[in-house]
Scaffold this active site. Structure first.
Site: not given
Ligand code: NAD
Length: 272
Positions: A177, A181
């Site tokens: 991860y 990132k």
């Molecule tokens: N939630 C956290 O704590 C957090 C922290 C830092 C970064 N992020 C990043 O924020 C972004 C959004 O995540 P989130 O927190 O909303 O989580 P989430 O899991 O709710 O949303 C991620 C979305 O990406 C979609 N997805 C996964 N693989 C995919 C693919 N191959 N093609 C298209 N869509 C795909 C999923 O279906 C989901 O709807 C991500 O990149 C995640 O790494 C999240």
């Protein structure tokens, strides 16, 4: 109206992506395309966003995409352009986390580098890093070809969702991860420099732990995440809207002199 143009959000069915889409609707967007591998959640997000729209012409569409697949990403952008005719803002939020239980790989979240499978490395890099490369490339190409008309001022912006794991190490369980990132931050900065002269700003946001289904859906993960965030300045997990508001600001004309930044949205986590 701070965001009058058309927007495309990958991961639009997820926690941060769907919250961001609602904020774009509230900020006057002419339309938002919610693209996700999960068409059902993308469709729900598109429908819900209509309740927040302040632009009477607002349109919301859902698109199926697998961001790790080049053809699928190119088709996504083509479909969005086919409906909207231009693209002012893109938000690349599709991603998988190291707390994610998806992917069909047993106990992968318990895997440190010494045991990390090639399969898990590739899954994470393919979605988080390659996915942003494919998405950003197609979005930039669309922005260059179909610049917005004079209905609203040209303000072209891409915001990529990295993570605090794009700024520093996270351990344990994050050795795929964190590199993925960091790649998002690199992709952001390179694109900002290469396409600044074209009028396209490219920024990254780097959230700490946010209250989304992947974190709060599992009690063990939620406890681990809450404990980590106790050491941040604000001492709590963030909300998807708190990330979405920063994305909206960076996408808007208000941030017209801001590009190539990696903006921590982390309650002060990385300052310690
Ligand atoms: N939630 C956290 O704590 C957090 C922290 C830092 C970064 N992020 C990043 O924020 C972004 C959004 O995540 P989130 O927190 O909303 O989580 P989430 O899991 O709710 O949303 C991620 C979305 O990406 C979609 N997805 C996964 N693989 C995919 C693919 N191959 N093609 C298209 N869509 C795909 C999923 O279906 C989901 O709807 C991500 O990149 C995640 O790494 C999240």
């Amino acid at each position: 109206m701070s965001l009058p143009g058309y927007a495309l959000i990958t991961g639009g069915g997820g926690g941060i992506g769907s919250a961001t889409g609602k904020i774009f609707a509230r900020e006057g967007s002419a339309g938002v395309a919610f693209a996700d591998i999960n068409l059902e959640t993308a469709t729900t997000a598109a429908e819900e966003s209509k309740k927040y729209a302040t632009n009477p012409a607002y349109r919301a569409i859902a698109i199926h995409v697998d961001v790790s697949n080049e053809e699928s990403v190119n088709a996504m952008v083509k479909q969005a352009l086919g409906v909207f005719e231009s693209l002012s803002y893109a938000v690349n939020s599709a991603g998988v986390s190291f707390t994610d239980q998806a992917g069909g790989i047993p106990k992968h979240s318990e895997t440190n580098l010494g045991n990390l499978s090639t399969q898990e490395w590739e899954r994470t890099m393919n979605i988080n890093a390659r996915g942003v490369f494919f998405s950003q490339r197609a979005e930039i190409s669309a922005m260059l070809k179909a610049k917005p008309t004079n209905n609203y001022p040209a303000n072209l912006s891409i915001v990529n969702i990295s993570s605090i794991g794009g700024l520093r190490a996270l351990a344990p369980y994050a050795s795929a991860y964190v590199p993925s990132k960091h790649a998002v931050v690199g992709l952001t900065k390179s694109a900002a420099f290469e396409h600044g002269p074209d009028g396209i700003r490219v920024n990254a946001v780097c959230p700490a732990f946010i209250e989304t289904p992947s974190n709060s859906g599992n009690a063990e993960v939620a406890e681990r995440v809450n404990k980590r965030m106790e050491r941040s300045a604000l001492g709590r997990v963030g909300k998807p809207e708190e990330v979405g508001e920063v994305i909206a600001f960076l996408s808007s004309e208000k941030a017209k002199f801001v590009t190539a930044v990696d903006w921590a949205v982390d309650g002060g986590y990385t300052a310690a």
